[in-house]
Design a protein around this motif. Structure first.
Motif, short mmCIF file in Angstrom:
data_model
loop_
_atom_site.label_atom_id
_atom_site.label_comp_id
_atom_site.label_asym_id
_atom_site.label_seq_id
_atom_site.Cartn_x
_atom_site.Cartn_y
_atom_site.Cartn_z
N ILE A 564 1.03 -1.33 0.10
CA ILE A 564 0.10 -0.10 -0.21
C ILE A 564 0.81 1.14 -0.06
CG2 ILE A 564 -2.05 1.63 1.48
CD1 ILE A 564 -2.61 -1.74 2.34
N LEU A 565 0.94 2.13 -1.00
CA LEU A 565 1.52 2.97 -1.00
C LEU A 565 0.87 4.42 -0.91
CD1 LEU A 565 4.17 1.89 -4.61
CD2 LEU A 565 3.99 1.67 -1.91
N ALA A 566 1.24 5.25 -0.79
CA ALA A 566 0.67 6.37 -0.75
C ALA A 566 1.99 8.32 -0.96
CB ALA A 566 0.43 7.09 0.80
N GLN A 567 1.21 8.44 -2.45
CA GLN A 567 1.78 9.41 -3.01
C GLN A 567 1.15 10.99 -2.82
OE1 GLN A 567 1.61 10.02 -7.33
NE2 GLN A 567 3.97 9.89 -6.66
N THR A 568 1.67 12.30 -2.29
CA THR A 568 1.44 13.12 -1.62
C THR A 568 2.13 14.32 -2.39
OG1 THR A 568 1.50 12.86 0.78
CG2 THR A 568 1.20 14.90 0.10
N TYR A 569 0.99 15.37 -3.18
CA TYR A 569 1.39 16.63 -3.83
C TYR A 569 1.66 17.20 -2.72
CZ TYR A 569 1.97 13.71 -8.54
OH TYR A 569 2.00 13.02 -9.61
N ALA A 570 2.04 18.15 -2.49
CA ALA A 570 1.94 18.82 -1.71
C ALA A 570 2.39 20.59 -2.69
CB ALA A 570 2.11 19.17 -0.46
N VAL A 571 2.07 22.00 -2.40
CA VAL A 571 1.59 22.84 -3.42
C VAL A 571 2.08 24.34 -1.84
CG1 VAL A 571 0.79 24.72 -4.85
CG2 VAL A 571 1.04 22.58 -5.66
N TRP A 572 2.87 24.54 -1.85
CA TRP A 572 3.64 26.03 -1.27
C TRP A 572 2.67 27.30 -2.49
CZ3 TRP A 572 3.88 27.35 3.63
CH2 TRP A 572 3.91 28.39 4.24
N ALA A 573 2.34 27.81 -1.94
CA ALA A 573 1.67 29.45 -2.66
C ALA A 573 2.65 30.37 -2.80
CB ALA A 573 0.43 29.28 -2.55
N GLY A 574 3.73 30.52 -3.34
CA GLY A 574 4.66 31.15 -2.92
C GLY A 574 6.35 30.60 -2.98
N GLY A 575 7.14 31.36 -3.17
CA GLY A 575 8.59 31.22 -3.59
C GLY A 575 9.73 31.48 -1.84
N ASP A 576 9.04 31.13 -0.92
CA ASP A 576 9.47 31.67 0.39
C ASP A 576 9.72 29.85 0.86
OD1 ASP A 576 10.04 31.27 3.27
OD2 ASP A 576 8.71 32.72 3.37
N THR A 577 11.11 29.60 -0.24
CA THR A 577 11.43 28.12 0.42
C THR A 577 11.51 27.62 1.97
OG1 THR A 577 13.83 29.06 -0.62
CG2 THR A 577 12.56 28.38 -1.87
N ASP A 578 12.15 28.91 2.77
CA ASP A 578 12.46 28.21 4.06
C ASP A 578 11.09 27.84 4.18
OD1 ASP A 578 15.23 28.87 4.05
OD2 ASP A 578 14.76 30.38 4.38
#
Length: 751
Positions: A564-578
């Motif tokens: 059983i595998l789980a794949q997450t797509y996550a998006v941070w809305a902005g360019g603040d990488t920290d």
């Protein structure tokens, strides 16, 4: 007299000389600017003073936008038909359906032999051309089963794979003069393309007679075959044929249309002034003169369906009554484009007719026609939905994909007007140069109209809300054919209903949407071992719901070969990488990580345009539940669906944050307390067992776009009681006859 009623087309016939390669390209570009429909080139591969015609066609296709292209005529003995078929289909796909195919049986046999070709007798050359047509058409028939098998004396294909299919129904025109070739046109060709300079006065009428008789013998309508003609002339006064001013050309060419059936004139000239005058003065004047004569003679015009296609027509549809505004682009079973239009992303359909309007008045025409027929009606924007309601069997589909314009109306207010048939990948690319984006699902192939009127659970949802939360106006064609503007000040009740139940109220043709200031985003993908599925879901749910609003996460769980595998797509809305790293790091700690990646990118890169053609997939049921929490009971139920093998995919989307800032009564989408949208694709063979397990979710609300379960109780889960009652009143006002009943039918008040 032989006017076949074809629409008039005009083209140029250029010499592909190579001493100044750009000169012939410039003439092709001029042909397009002058309004011509077609640009053609001689094809003499043995001529070292010429550019290779196929290379030139490819180059010109990339430099032009509208005009069709063809060889005039391609030299078949030096171009193997199976390879030629793939070359034509490939360039047709790349150019958006702008390649036509004109073939010659061969000539100049000494030169052909010098290039490695085989010398053929005249009779053998005709036989070879006939076999080549069979090979080409079989390669293009990508929807047919099995490999291509043609056993001929000159061309043999033994099991070649089919495809690709061209973007449009590529015609095969034949250059011909002798009776045997003319009879081949009647049996198999789509057009006759001679040069006037090689014809005697009676050859056109005699040739038409031979072609027509052969067509009728083969069970074809002679009007299926276009009559084209290469011509030469100048606009200087003289005694020769086509010597004189444009008006004199019109008088000379008019009898060739009305008496000899010619409907495509291709001008052999490398003179820019002659080409421009032909396109800008002769073509429109001749069109007007022919139209006037045809009106007086009541000449039948319009597209002629092949007999084989007519046999595939469905009962209940009056095909001859399709409005003229739609007839040219209408697609029926048996048409080459049908295979790419009949199905959706998930569901296979077999409609009897696909109408493709490009304007709101054409949508009104399509609706009026569909209402007059006794068959189902479906409306499609992109066809990517899981519910399958944008196709049908035996009915009519109104396909809006021709209405795909994206226009930035007001940069300061960030208002964008988007055609309902656009796909979100196209929208993302158009807005990216302006630093804008619209939250829009998780796939670039999804259509604007379906998503923006049902919800819009996108990668930016927690920060910006649903797509429909930012719709500020819409153009709608109503059931009675009226086109209205719906916004806060115009038809506000309809505007409210469109945002959540748009498919029930009318055909939305365009939407005005407020975009967000979005440039760079952080995109992360994690792959986890989810053996403890319930525990993983609880932990993942807490992180997704409690994280900063800039973070929106989607989760997909599958079972593969016992794992059983789980794949997450996550998006941070902005360019603040920290900040993004700090929000994403906890996801790596909830279970063993099998893979991870994260990158700073543009939102448009996540939505790169796609031209996927939908062919349907295995039949499956979509179930949907909107949940406040992934608590222990909900997580256990979801885990059981996966463990028991009931689902092919379980997906969870974050829909809290800004989605829940909008009051529940502000739009017809009234679900403003949940944090998660759960979707399961249920195996048809496991449906009964899956339904028993799904019942543990109780009366959880559902998201229409992911639901194929359509019993009456589901309507109240899609629309809570007060919302449904209000929708019924709006429905009674705008669609009292319940024309739009294919998308979770809402009965009008009083019905």
């Amino acid at each position: 007299m032989a006017d076949y009623g074809h629409d008039l087309r005009f083209g140029s016939f250029l010499t592909p000389q190579n001493r100044s390669p750009e000169a012939v390209v410039d003439l092709a570009l001029l042909s397009e600017r002058a309004g011509l429909d077609l640009v053609t080139f001689q094809d003499h591969p043995y001529q070292n003073a010429f550019l290779d015609t196929w290379t030139l066609l490819s180059w010109v296709a990339a430099r032009t936008e509208r005009i069709h292209l063809s060889g005039n005529v391609l030299n078949l003995p030096l171009r193997p038909p199976a390879v030629l078929a793939r070359s034509v289909a490939s360039l047709d796909l790349l150019s958006g359906g702008r390649v036509d195919l004109a073939l010659g049986a061969g000539a100049f046999w000494d030169a052909v032999e010098a290039m490695g070709g085989r010398r053929l007798t005249p009779g053998a050359a005709v036989d070879a051309l006939s076999e080549a047509i069979d090979v080409i058409r079989a390669i293009w028939a990508a929807d047919e089963r099995g490999g291509v098998r043609v056993k001929g004396d000159h061309y043999t294909v033994n099991g070649a794979k089919r495809g690709p299919a061209p973007a449009h129904d590529v015609p095969i025109w034949l250059g011909a003069y002798k009776p045997r070739m003319l009879r081949l046109i009647g049996r198999k060709g789509d057009g006759w393309l001679p040069s006037l300079g090689y014809l005697r006065p009676a050859d056109l009428s005699d040739g038409n007679k031979i072609i027509d008789e052969a067509a009728q013998t083969a069970g074809r309508d002679p009007r299926e075959i276009r009559r084209l003609l290469n011509i030469q002339g100048s606009f200087q006064s003289g005694d020769a044929f086509l010597q004189g001013p444009p008006g004199q050309w019109v008088e000379t060419l008019l009898p060739l249309v009305l008496a000899d059936g010619v409907s495509t004139f291709i001008l052999g000239s490398d003179d820019p002034t002659v080409i421009a005058t032909f396109g800008q003065e002769v073509a429109p004047a001749l069109r007007e003169a022919v139209a006037a004569e045809r009106r007086g003679a009541a000449t039948p015009t319009g597209r002629v369906r092949p007999a084989a296609a007519l046999a595939r027509r469905r009962d209940g549809i009056d095909y001859d009554a399709v409005p003229p505004s739609l007839a040219e682009r209408a697609v029926e079973p048996g048409d080459r484009e049908y295979e790419g239009l009949r199905s959706t992303y998930v569901w296979t359909g077999r409609p009897g007719l696909v109408l493709r309007p490009a304007t709101a008045p054409q949508v009104a025409d399509a609706l009026a026609f569909a209402r007059s027929q006794d068959v189902p009606l479906a409306v499609r924007s992109g066809g990517h939905g899981i519910s399958g309601r944008s196709t049908n069997d035996g009915g009519i589909v109104i396909d809006l994909r021709g209405m795909n314009r994206v226009e930035l109306l007001d940069r300061d207010r960030r208002i964008v007007r988007v055609g309902a048939g656009a796909r979100w990948g196209e929208v993302a690319q158009a807005l990216d140069p302006h630093g804008l984006a619209i939250s829009s699902g998780d796939h670039p192939g999804v259509g604007v109209g379906g998503l923006a009127t049902a919800g819009g659970q996108g990668f930016l949802a927690r920060g910006y809300g649903l797509t429909l939360d930012h719709v500020v106006g819409a153009e709608v064609v109503l059931a009675d054919g009226r086109t209205v503007r719906a916004d806060a000040g115009h038809h506000p009740d309809l505007f409210w209903a469109l945002r959540g139940a748009g498919g029930n109220m009318g055909v939305v043709t365009s939407l005005d949407i407020e975009a967000a200031e979005v440039g760079d985003v952080v995109f992360a993908v994690f792959l986890h071992d989810a053996s403890d599925t319930a525990g993983f879901l609880r932990a993942w749910g807490r992180l997704a719901a409690d994280g900063p609003r800039e973070l929106t996460a989607f989760l997909s769980i599958v079972r593969r070969q016992g794992e059983i595998l789980a794949q997450t797509y996550a998006v941070w809305a902005g360019g603040d990488t920290d900040a993004a790293t700090a929000a994403l790091q906890p996801f790596l700690e909830i279970s063993p990580v099998l893979g991870q990646q994260a990158r700073l990118t543009r939102y448009a890169a996540l939505m790169a345009p796609t031209s996927d053609v939908h062919h349907g997939q295995a039949r499956m049921r979509g179930r949907s539940a909107l949940l406040a929490h992934l608590d222990e009971p909900n997580a256990a139920t979801a885990a059981r669906l996966v463990a028991d093998g009931d689902v092919t995919l379980l997906q969870v989307r974050s829909v809290g944050g800004a989605v829940n800032d909008t009051p529940a009564d502000a739009t017809a989408y009234a679900h403003r307390t949940q944090n998660f949208s759960l979707t399961a694709l249920i195996r048809e063979s496991r449906r009964a067992h899956a339904e028993e397990t799904w019942a543990a979710f109780g009366d959880a609300a559902l998201y229409l776009s992911f639901e194929t379960h359509d019993h009456a109780a589901a309507l109240t889960r899609a629309f809570p009681g007060p919302t449904l009652e209000r929708l019924r009143r709006v429905k009674a006002a705008y669609d009292p006859g319940n024309v739009f009943r294919n998308n979770f039918p809402i009965p009008p008040a009083g019905a």
